[in-house]
Design an enzyme around this catalytic site. Structure first.
Site, mmCIF file in Angstrom:
data_model
loop_
_atom_site.group_PDB
_atom_site.id
_atom_site.type_symbol
_atom_site.label_atom_id
_atom_site.label_comp_id
_atom_site.label_asym_id
_atom_site.label_seq_id
_atom_site.Cartn_x
_atom_site.Cartn_y
_atom_site.Cartn_z
ATOM 1 N N ASP A 14 7.206 -4.024 -5.177
ATOM 2 C CA ASP A 14 8.611 -4.051 -4.773
ATOM 3 C C ASP A 14 8.817 -3.908 -3.262
ATOM 4 O O ASP A 14 9.846 -3.441 -2.809
ATOM 5 C CB ASP A 14 9.410 -2.977 -5.519
ATOM 6 C CG ASP A 14 10.905 -3.275 -5.505
ATOM 7 O OD1 ASP A 14 11.270 -4.467 -5.477
ATOM 8 O OD2 ASP A 14 11.704 -2.321 -5.478
ATOM 9 N N LYS A 17 6.862 -8.960 -1.340
ATOM 10 C CA LYS A 17 5.841 -9.999 -1.140
ATOM 11 C C LYS A 17 6.328 -11.360 -1.638
ATOM 12 O O LYS A 17 6.270 -12.351 -0.911
ATOM 13 C CB LYS A 17 4.532 -9.615 -1.853
ATOM 14 C CG LYS A 17 3.833 -8.405 -1.265
ATOM 15 C CD LYS A 17 2.567 -8.054 -2.007
ATOM 16 C CE LYS A 17 2.774 -7.652 -3.442
ATOM 17 N NZ LYS A 17 3.601 -6.455 -3.647
ATOM 18 N N THR A 18 6.821 -11.398 -2.865
ATOM 19 C CA THR A 18 7.256 -12.666 -3.463
ATOM 20 C C THR A 18 8.476 -13.223 -2.738
ATOM 21 O O THR A 18 8.563 -14.432 -2.489
ATOM 22 C CB THR A 18 7.537 -12.480 -4.959
ATOM 23 O OG1 THR A 18 6.336 -11.995 -5.583
ATOM 24 C CG2 THR A 18 7.965 -13.776 -5.625
ATOM 25 N N HIS A 64 1.606 -3.986 -8.394
ATOM 26 C CA HIS A 64 1.554 -2.868 -9.338
ATOM 27 C C HIS A 64 0.103 -2.516 -9.654
ATOM 28 O O HIS A 64 -0.730 -3.393 -9.877
ATOM 29 C CB HIS A 64 2.293 -3.256 -10.620
ATOM 30 C CG HIS A 64 2.492 -2.120 -11.564
ATOM 31 N ND1 HIS A 64 1.496 -1.668 -12.396
ATOM 32 C CD2 HIS A 64 3.579 -1.352 -11.798
ATOM 33 C CE1 HIS A 64 1.960 -0.656 -13.112
ATOM 34 N NE2 HIS A 64 3.228 -0.452 -12.764
#
Length: 152
Positions: A14, A17-18, A64
């Site tokens: 969170d 990155k994306t 994660h």
């Protein structure tokens, strides 16, 4: 011979990155229904990136800890790390874990992206996070004395 560069993301879950990959490439690398539902990257995502006469591929990895094997698979063979740190949280456990994996895999070049600057309380906080990055991360990539700015 044309050079192709493989850029791999790294960083805590969170930290953006994306979203950063999407901003740079226009590609949403979260393609699985479960990723969309949970709002986290689970599997590797790929996007092309044109860089001034150099072709590049971006490998977006999960942040994660439960998907660390996927992160290792994505980081294997990258030429450059795009290490993402959120300005509102700073260096977190998966940030340092991903950095250790990159070092273990021999990735010694990287770019550090400070994201979520709009969520940081103020400029003093962002400066504190930037100092933390210099102390904990930049030295691992051999970076010293570079300034950092949040950009929108």
């Amino acid at each position: 011979m044309e050079r192709h560069l493989v850029i791999g993301t790294a960083g805590h879950i969170d930290h953006g990155k994306t979203a950063l990959v999407k901003a740079l490439t226009g590609v949403d690398t979260d393609r699985l229904a479960e990723e969309k539902r949970r709002g986290i990257t689970i599997d590797l995502g790929f996007a092309p990136l044109a860089l001034l006469g150099l072709e590049a591929s971006v490998v977006d990895v999960p942040g994660h800890e439960g998907f660390i094997r996927n992160m290792v698979a994505g980081a294997t063979g990258v030429d450059l790390a795009l290490l993402v740190v959120a300005a509102d949280e700073g260096v977190m456990p998966q940030t340092t874990e991903h950095l250790a994996i990159l070092r273990f895999l021999g990735v010694s070049r990287g770019v550090i992206a400070l994201t979520k600057c709009d969520l940081a309380p103020d400029a003093a906080w962002r400066a504190l996070v930037a100092d933390e990055i210099r102390e904990k991360i930049a030295a691992a990539f051999g970076v010293t004395g570079r300034s950092s700015r949040c950009r929108r």
